[in-house]
Write an enzyme that holds these catalytic residues in place. Sequence first.
Site, short mmCIF file in Angstrom:
data_model
loop_
_atom_site.label_atom_id
_atom_site.label_comp_id
_atom_site.label_asym_id
_atom_site.label_seq_id
_atom_site.Cartn_x
_atom_site.Cartn_y
_atom_site.Cartn_z
N ASP A 1 33.28 28.88 44.42
CA ASP A 1 33.23 29.52 43.09
C ASP A 1 34.51 30.26 42.76
O ASP A 1 34.50 31.26 42.04
CB ASP A 1 32.04 30.49 42.98
CG ASP A 1 30.73 29.87 43.42
OD1 ASP A 1 30.46 28.75 42.97
OD2 ASP A 1 30.01 30.48 44.23
N HIS B 1 30.96 22.85 39.31
CA HIS B 1 32.22 23.31 38.71
C HIS B 1 32.00 23.50 37.22
O HIS B 1 31.23 22.77 36.62
CB HIS B 1 33.31 22.25 38.85
CG HIS B 1 33.70 21.98 40.25
ND1 HIS B 1 34.18 22.93 41.09
CD2 HIS B 1 33.69 20.84 40.95
CE1 HIS B 1 34.45 22.40 42.25
NE2 HIS B 1 34.15 21.13 42.20
N ARG C 1 21.80 31.82 40.84
CA ARG C 1 21.59 33.04 41.62
C ARG C 1 22.77 33.99 41.44
O ARG C 1 23.92 33.55 41.39
CB ARG C 1 21.51 32.70 43.12
CG ARG C 1 20.18 32.11 43.52
CD ARG C 1 20.14 31.86 45.00
NE ARG C 1 21.09 30.84 45.41
CZ ARG C 1 21.20 30.37 46.64
NH1 ARG C 1 20.45 30.85 47.60
NH2 ARG C 1 22.06 29.42 46.94
N LEU D 1 41.74 37.02 37.15
CA LEU D 1 42.40 38.33 37.20
C LEU D 1 41.88 39.23 36.07
O LEU D 1 41.77 40.45 36.22
CB LEU D 1 43.93 38.14 37.07
CG LEU D 1 44.76 39.40 37.32
CD1 LEU D 1 44.64 39.84 38.77
CD2 LEU D 1 46.23 39.18 36.97
P1 GDP Z 1 34.43 26.43 41.22
O1 GDP Z 1 33.18 25.96 41.88
O2 GDP Z 1 35.42 26.94 42.20
O3 GDP Z 1 34.99 25.44 40.27
O4 GDP Z 1 34.04 27.68 40.37
P2 GDP Z 1 32.86 27.81 39.30
O5 GDP Z 1 33.07 26.86 38.21
O6 GDP Z 1 31.53 27.84 39.97
O7 GDP Z 1 33.07 29.31 38.85
C1 GDP Z 1 34.08 29.68 38.13
C2 GDP Z 1 33.56 30.31 36.84
O8 GDP Z 1 34.53 31.18 36.39
C3 GDP Z 1 33.33 29.31 35.73
O9 GDP Z 1 32.30 29.75 34.90
C4 GDP Z 1 34.66 29.31 34.99
O10 GDP Z 1 34.53 28.96 33.63
C5 GDP Z 1 35.06 30.75 35.13
N1 GDP Z 1 36.51 30.99 35.22
C6 GDP Z 1 37.45 30.23 35.82
N2 GDP Z 1 38.65 30.85 35.75
C7 GDP Z 1 38.43 32.02 35.10
C8 GDP Z 1 39.27 33.12 34.74
O11 GDP Z 1 40.46 33.17 35.03
N3 GDP Z 1 38.67 34.18 34.09
C9 GDP Z 1 37.36 34.19 33.78
N4 GDP Z 1 36.87 35.25 33.14
N5 GDP Z 1 36.54 33.17 34.10
C10 GDP Z 1 37.07 32.11 34.76
#
Ligand code: GDP
Length: 424
Positions: free
Chosen positions: A17, A45, A303, A332
């Site tokens: 995540d 993702h 969760r 960030l």
């Molecule tokens: P992954 O499994 O590593 O791809 O991560 P996830 O998709 O489960 O979780 C990342 C969440 O954070 C998603 O809802 C993205 O849209 C969000 N996200 C990704 N980069 C950023 C960011 O720089 N800032 C914010 N606020 N949200 C982000």
Amino acid sequence: MKALQFPLAIIGSQWGDEGKGKIVDLLAEKADFIVRFNGGNNAGHTVVIGNTKFKLSLLPSGAVRGKKLLIAQAVVIDPAVLLEEIDFFNKKGIKIDLMIDPRVNIVMPYHKELDAATEKWKGKKATGSLHLGIGYCYEDKNNRFGIRFEDLINPKVFQEKLALILLLKKRQITMVFGQKTQLTIENIYQDYVHYGKRLKKYLGDVSLLIGEQLKHKKILFEGAHGTFLDGIFGTYPFTTAVYTIAGSVFPYVGLAPQKIYSLGVVKAYTTRVGNGPFPTELFDRQGKQMQIIGGEFGTVSKRPRRCGWLDLPMIKTATRLSGFDYLAVTKLDVLSKLPEIKIGIGYNLKGKMISEAPSLMSLFEQCQPVYKTFKGWQKNISQIKKFENLPKEAQAYLKFIENELKIPIKIVSVGAERGDNIFL
Ligand code: GDP
């Protein structure tokens, strides 16, 4: 930004995540092939484009850009879930150019029932599995008792295998775990032959294609989960059934060892889903704030994720295991409201300072983080496009991470939107 080198593996440096989906989507613009090489649909993702949230669990994140998508042998596929994702994109007018390796193992209904039965049996010691059957599918794969994609598209072979396997699985569910099951060979066979028919057109030797094209095409390997969910090097047993470190690309794809580049995705703080040790976990208002502002709720499971400060010893271990050439720091912006931000810079383990995560889980649980405190910037940074324009406190935070790890940060993600990035 000086162009990143390919072939490139994108690897989560924490407990998953980290925001890998967004980073893969960004880098997919420059790539020709995007390859999923580990995990199943337990690894979700999210890619956000304008008002649309694309939630992917089996298709590589490059799907949104219409790139060539490859699913390599070590991925396990729940065909109903994959078909749903393909249909979703088709409805949006995005054509899916997909190849699935014949050696891919198929998640079957009995895997899910066994998964649920085991978690119930474990009670308080449950690993927090989502009952998606992924671990059981890998168990059958390793026992040479699995249904491969090749079998799924060959109804006669499939029926024979299923008849043998289902008999044993039903006995396991009812006699070992004492649970009821409604599974019948007729139902499973009908559904799965139908899935096979629909997926058949995607069959192809992914290992061969990558071997042939590695020097000619820009290939992006999209890692699922994160380093500390690695089945061996993670916080066992609160881990997944697969390797998640960069070197796993070679056997998982079917590629000879050679130089591939790797980019470690580091969330600006730490989160984890489910049980297991978490040295920098916060139990106060600040942790809650990270959870709410960061939307830290599982993509697949919904969760709430446990939240805490950035843990550098963990990232150092991840760096050693995967040899990161580059870093991307994500989310960030989530820290923007905090007056003070901490980074765990080492662990105090029974009075001794250590700088990496210990290999003994019994010791990892006893690690007390030692913190360095940074002044917060308390400004919205999501519209900033250049490092120099970031508040000086945010610059200091990033520079510290870079200096400690001695790896260049190439991307800083400052919002969920595709365009909210700073390239360095
Ligand atoms: P992954 O499994 O590593 O791809 O991560 P996830 O998709 O489960 O979780 C990342 C969440 O954070 C998603 O809802 C993205 O849209 C969000 N996200 C990704 N980069 C950023 C960011 O720089 N800032 C914010 N606020 N949200 C982000």
